[in-house]
Scaffold this motif. Structure first.
Motif, PDB file in Angstrom:
ATOM      1  N   MET A 159     -22.396   5.251 -20.030  1.00  0.00           N
ATOM      2  CA  MET A 159     -21.014   5.519 -20.435  1.00  0.00           C
ATOM      3  C   MET A 159     -20.413   4.240 -21.018  1.00  0.00           C
ATOM      4  O   MET A 159     -20.565   3.164 -20.458  1.00  0.00           O
ATOM      5  N   ALA A 160     -19.759   4.365 -22.148  1.00  0.00           N
ATOM      6  CA  ALA A 160     -19.190   3.192 -22.804  1.00  0.00           C
ATOM      7  C   ALA A 160     -18.047   2.615 -21.979  1.00  0.00           C
ATOM      8  O   ALA A 160     -17.236   3.357 -21.403  1.00  0.00           O
ATOM      9  N   GLN A 161     -18.039   1.297 -21.921  1.00  0.00           N
ATOM     10  CA  GLN A 161     -16.947   0.629 -21.228  1.00  0.00           C
ATOM     11  C   GLN A 161     -15.686   0.691 -22.099  1.00  0.00           C
ATOM     12  O   GLN A 161     -15.748   0.632 -23.322  1.00  0.00           O
ATOM     13  N   ARG A 162     -14.552   0.809 -21.476  1.00  0.00           N
ATOM     14  CA  ARG A 162     -13.296   0.778 -22.226  1.00  0.00           C
ATOM     15  C   ARG A 162     -12.277  -0.050 -21.454  1.00  0.00           C
ATOM     16  O   ARG A 162     -12.347  -0.165 -20.228  1.00  0.00           O
ATOM     17  N   ASP A 163     -11.374  -0.629 -22.184  1.00  0.00           N
ATOM     18  CA  ASP A 163     -10.335  -1.436 -21.567  1.00  0.00           C
ATOM     19  C   ASP A 163      -9.342  -0.554 -20.828  1.00  0.00           C
ATOM     20  O   ASP A 163      -8.954   0.516 -21.318  1.00  0.00           O
ATOM     21  N   LEU A 164      -8.979  -0.988 -19.621  1.00  0.00           N
ATOM     22  CA  LEU A 164      -7.956  -0.296 -18.840  1.00  0.00           C
ATOM     23  C   LEU A 164      -6.682  -1.124 -18.827  1.00  0.00           C
ATOM     24  O   LEU A 164      -6.730  -2.351 -18.946  1.00  0.00           O
ATOM     25  N   PRO A 165      -5.547  -0.464 -18.692  1.00  0.00           N
ATOM     26  CA  PRO A 165      -4.299  -1.221 -18.545  1.00  0.00           C
ATOM     27  C   PRO A 165      -4.427  -2.182 -17.362  1.00  0.00           C
ATOM     28  O   PRO A 165      -4.844  -1.782 -16.270  1.00  0.00           O
ATOM     29  N   THR A 166      -4.093  -3.431 -17.580  1.00  0.00           N
ATOM     30  CA  THR A 166      -4.319  -4.480 -16.575  1.00  0.00           C
ATOM     31  C   THR A 166      -3.047  -5.279 -16.341  1.00  0.00           C
ATOM     32  O   THR A 166      -2.392  -5.722 -17.298  1.00  0.00           O
ATOM     33  N   LEU A 167      -2.711  -5.458 -15.073  1.00  0.00           N
ATOM     34  CA  LEU A 167      -1.581  -6.322 -14.725  1.00  0.00           C
ATOM     35  C   LEU A 167      -2.000  -7.780 -14.856  1.00  0.00           C
ATOM     36  O   LEU A 167      -3.113  -8.158 -14.492  1.00  0.00           O
ATOM     37  N   LYS A 168      -1.100  -8.613 -15.371  1.00  0.00           N
ATOM     38  CA  LYS A 168      -1.369 -10.039 -15.520  1.00  0.00           C
ATOM     39  C   LYS A 168      -0.201 -10.831 -14.945  1.00  0.00           C
ATOM     40  O   LYS A 168       0.959 -10.466 -15.118  1.00  0.00           O
ATOM     41  N   TYR A 169      -0.540 -11.918 -14.260  1.00  0.00           N
ATOM     42  CA  TYR A 169       0.510 -12.804 -13.755  1.00  0.00           C
ATOM     43  C   TYR A 169       1.225 -13.468 -14.922  1.00  0.00           C
ATOM     44  O   TYR A 169       0.595 -14.055 -15.802  1.00  0.00           O
ATOM     45  N   GLU A 170       2.546 -13.370 -14.946  1.00  0.00           N
ATOM     46  CA  GLU A 170       3.340 -14.008 -15.989  1.00  0.00           C
ATOM     47  C   GLU A 170       4.554 -14.675 -15.362  1.00  0.00           C
ATOM     48  O   GLU A 170       5.031 -14.262 -14.303  1.00  0.00           O
ATOM     49  N   GLY A 171       5.056 -15.705 -16.024  1.00  0.00           N
ATOM     50  CA  GLY A 171       6.245 -16.389 -15.539  1.00  0.00           C
ATOM     51  C   GLY A 171       6.036 -16.969 -14.158  1.00  0.00           C
ATOM     52  O   GLY A 171       5.056 -17.672 -13.904  1.00  0.00           O
ATOM     53  N   ASP A 172       6.944 -16.640 -13.228  1.00  0.00           N
ATOM     54  CA  ASP A 172       6.851 -17.191 -11.881  1.00  0.00           C
ATOM     55  C   ASP A 172       6.225 -16.212 -10.893  1.00  0.00           C
ATOM     56  O   ASP A 172       6.397 -16.338  -9.690  1.00  0.00           O
ATOM     57  N   ALA A 173       5.454 -15.247 -11.401  1.00  0.00           N
ATOM     58  CA  ALA A 173       4.869 -14.229 -10.516  1.00  0.00           C
ATOM     59  C   ALA A 173       3.903 -14.817  -9.505  1.00  0.00           C
ATOM     60  O   ALA A 173       3.648 -14.224  -8.458  1.00  0.00           O
ATOM     61  N   THR A 174       3.341 -15.981  -9.804  1.00  0.00           N
ATOM     62  CA  THR A 174       2.413 -16.606  -8.858  1.00  0.00           C
ATOM     63  C   THR A 174       3.122 -17.556  -7.896  1.00  0.00           C
ATOM     64  O   THR A 174       2.488 -18.137  -7.027  1.00  0.00           O
ATOM     65  N   HIS A 175       4.442 -17.741  -8.057  1.00  0.00           N
ATOM     66  CA  HIS A 175       5.187 -18.604  -7.157  1.00  0.00           C
ATOM     67  C   HIS A 175       5.238 -18.000  -5.766  1.00  0.00           C
ATOM     68  O   HIS A 175       5.141 -16.783  -5.579  1.00  0.00           O
ATOM     69  N   ALA A 176       5.421 -18.860  -4.775  1.00  0.00           N
ATOM     70  CA  ALA A 176       5.529 -18.367  -3.394  1.00  0.00           C
ATOM     71  C   ALA A 176       6.730 -17.454  -3.223  1.00  0.00           C
ATOM     72  O   ALA A 176       6.684 -16.473  -2.481  1.00  0.00           O
ATOM     73  N   VAL A 177       7.821 -17.773  -3.920  1.00  0.00           N
ATOM     74  CA  VAL A 177       9.048 -16.984  -3.791  1.00  0.00           C
ATOM     75  C   VAL A 177       9.632 -16.735  -5.191  1.00  0.00           C
ATOM     76  O   VAL A 177      10.604 -17.361  -5.596  1.00  0.00           O
TER      77      VAL A 177
END
Length: 324
Positions: A1-19
């Motif tokens: 079965m061919a691989q296809r791209d799926l909608p993917t969440l990505k960390y942006e801005g301060d999303a990786t900050h502790a708070v």
């Protein structure tokens, strides 16, 4: 079965900050505080900032019971005494110059309020641990000499806390609001008709309009103008002379500022918060006669020290009767 791209969440801005900051709170005026003075190399649960008439600062350390004094302008830190009562959570200056300590007790049913001289001597029980079930966290005086205090009990689905008024003779305790989940900070407006209360475990801000007696809620006068989001929740608070409210956000390393109707208009961030440092911000207080705000926090989650930070607020601190 061919691989296809799926909608993917990505960390942006301060999303990786502790708070990370919420989108609607990013848009308000934001400044970052500066270090002001180190209280200890240890991570101490600092609370209860309160200035005396000479503009010296008193504060407490909850779990060890130490009461500190910071002498101005030298900013010399002195440990003045240890509370005789368990787990002091706030220090307030009475108009007669005594310190009133709000004590949590065993966090269940043995809280108290005591008054002492500034060196810890001549202790007087105002609210006794013997005949009460309160867990007292904070208090604010009115101009008559009475005061409001918060009961720091319960949790999100067991709202045992409340706010109470004690008459100037300290003989009568009147409930103002009850059935809230850990009542924490309390502040009184410049005209003494609006009582602000933070509810930590339900992440709510209460604005309570009082009648002239100071003990009765006006018709339709108890409201919740703001719901906080995130871990842990709102802590202690204070007002400035324009009736803006400054609320320390425990576990978030910042202070949120509201106008007199409870709308957010600004915030003060503590340095290092985005990396998980100095998140235990508990209490803001103004140096009397100035717009300079002091904020206490500690870095015990990272084996760090305990500090006071500073920034300027929108207006000068409220010059209450305590400093007349």
């Amino acid at each position: 079965m061919a691989q296809r791209d799926l909608p993917t969440l990505k960390y942006e801005g301060d999303a990786t900050h502790a708070v990370p900051l919420l989108a609607h709170e990013k848009g308000i005026q934001t400044v970052t505080a500066e270090p002001w003075v180190k209280i200890s190399d240890e991570g101490l649960q600092l609370e209860g900032l309160c200035f005396d008439r000479e503009h010296n600062l008193f504060l407490c350390e909850v779990f060890g019971g130490k009461i500190f004094k910071v002498t101005l302008p030298e900013k010399e830190v002195e440990h003045v005494f240890i509370s005789e009562k368990e787990n002091p959570a706030s220090v307030k200056i009475h108009k007669d110059g005594r310190l009133f300590l709000s004590c949590l007790g065993d966090f269940k049913d043995s809280g108290s309020i005591v008054a002492t001289q500034t060196d810890g001597s001549a202790l007087e029980e105002i609210i006794s641990e013997i005949n009460t079930e309160y867990c007292v966290d904070d208090l604010v005086f009115d101009s008559k000499g009475g005061f409001y205090f918060t009961d720091f009990r319960g949790y999100s689905t067991n709202p045992l806390g409340g706010v109470y008024y004690v008459d100037p003779d300290y003989q009568t305790v009147t409930p103002i609001i009850q059935n809230i989940a850990v009542a924490n900070g309390v502040a009184l407006s410049t005209d003494e008709r609006i009582l602000w209360v933070t509810e930590t475990n339900a992440n709510r801000l209460h604005r309570i309009e009082l009648l002239e007696d100071g003990k009765t809620i006006a018709p339709f006068g108890a409201k919740i103008p703001y719901y906080f989001t995130g871990h842990e929740g709102p802590d202690s608070c204070c007002i400035d002379s324009d009736d803006n409210l400054y609320v320390a956000m425990y576990g978030q390393g910042r202070v949120l500022v509201f106008n007199k109707y409870g709308h957010p208009i600004g915030q003060i961030l503590l340095p290092g918060r985005e990396k998980g440092h100095m998140l235990r911000s508990t209490h803001p207080a103004f140096i009397p006669g100035t717009n300079q705000l002091i904020i206490c926090s500690n870095d015990m989650d990272n084996d760090g020290a305990s500090w006071l930070f500073t920034a300027r607020g929108f207006a000068k601190g409220h010059n209450s009767y305590q400093f007349h």
